[in-house]
Write a protein that holds these residues in place. Structure first.
Motif, PDB file in Angstrom:
ATOM      1  N   ILE A 209       5.837   4.165   1.889  1.00  0.00           N
ATOM      2  CA  ILE A 209       6.433   5.304   2.592  1.00  0.00           C
ATOM      3  C   ILE A 209       7.229   4.830   3.793  1.00  0.00           C
ATOM      4  O   ILE A 209       8.339   5.295   4.048  1.00  0.00           O
ATOM      5  CB  ILE A 209       5.334   6.314   3.002  1.00  0.00           C
ATOM      6  N   ALA A 210       6.686   3.872   4.524  1.00  0.00           N
ATOM      7  CA  ALA A 210       7.399   3.335   5.696  1.00  0.00           C
ATOM      8  C   ALA A 210       8.705   2.665   5.282  1.00  0.00           C
ATOM      9  O   ALA A 210       9.735   2.825   5.945  1.00  0.00           O
ATOM     10  CB  ALA A 210       6.507   2.350   6.445  1.00  0.00           C
TER      11      ALA A 210
ATOM     12  N   SER B 281       0.855  -1.181   0.000  1.00  0.00           N
ATOM     13  CA  SER B 281       0.000   0.000   0.000  1.00  0.00           C
ATOM     14  C   SER B 281       0.899   1.241   0.000  1.00  0.00           C
ATOM     15  O   SER B 281       2.090   1.152   0.316  1.00  0.00           O
ATOM     16  CB  SER B 281      -0.886  -0.002   1.246  1.00  0.00           C
TER      17      SER B 281
ATOM     18  N   GLU C 201       1.054   3.571   2.134  1.00  0.00           N
ATOM     19  CA  GLU C 201       1.575   3.772   3.490  1.00  0.00           C
ATOM     20  C   GLU C 201       2.764   2.846   3.752  1.00  0.00           C
ATOM     21  O   GLU C 201       3.751   3.248   4.368  1.00  0.00           O
ATOM     22  CB  GLU C 201       0.483   3.541   4.535  1.00  0.00           C
ATOM     23  N   GLN C 202       2.664   1.605   3.269  1.00  0.00           N
ATOM     24  CA  GLN C 202       3.765   0.662   3.451  1.00  0.00           C
ATOM     25  C   GLN C 202       4.992   1.097   2.657  1.00  0.00           C
ATOM     26  O   GLN C 202       6.118   0.980   3.131  1.00  0.00           O
ATOM     27  CB  GLN C 202       3.340  -0.743   3.035  1.00  0.00           C
TER      28      GLN C 202
END
Length: 93
Positions: free
Chosen positions: A53-54, A48, A50-51
């Motif tokens: 970016i992490a 995703s 968000e993943q």
């Protein structure tokens, strides 16, 4: 190993060999599928946003105990040098 007593005829052996050959073909096909790199389609993304970016922030995360300190001399030349929260023997701890 195989027990010779379990096969009563050549026909049973041939039948078992055919079954083993079919299983071998199925296993080789499955192996080929597993060796292919996963396709990243828009319908099923691997990660995703968000993943992603992490992961990016984890790879390029900086040290929190060291930071840049901008300085300017009398000739109006400016640059950056290392600023550290704790120095030990001229080395940032």
């Amino acid at each position: 190993m195989l027990k010779h007593e379990s096969f009563q005829s050549i026909a049973e052996i041939d039948s078992r060999l055919v079954a083993l050959e079919q299983e071998k073909k199925q296993l080789l096909a499955l192996r080929e599928q597993l060796l292919k790199p996963p396709s990243n389609t828009s319908d099923s993304p691997l990660y995703s946003p968000e993943q992603k970016i992490a992961i990016f922030r984890g790879l390029f995360r900086g040290r929190t105990d060291i930071f840049a300190n901008r300085w300017k001399n009398q000739q109006a030349r400016s640059d950056y040098s290392v600023a550290c929260s704790k120095w030990v023997n001229r080395i940032c701890n």
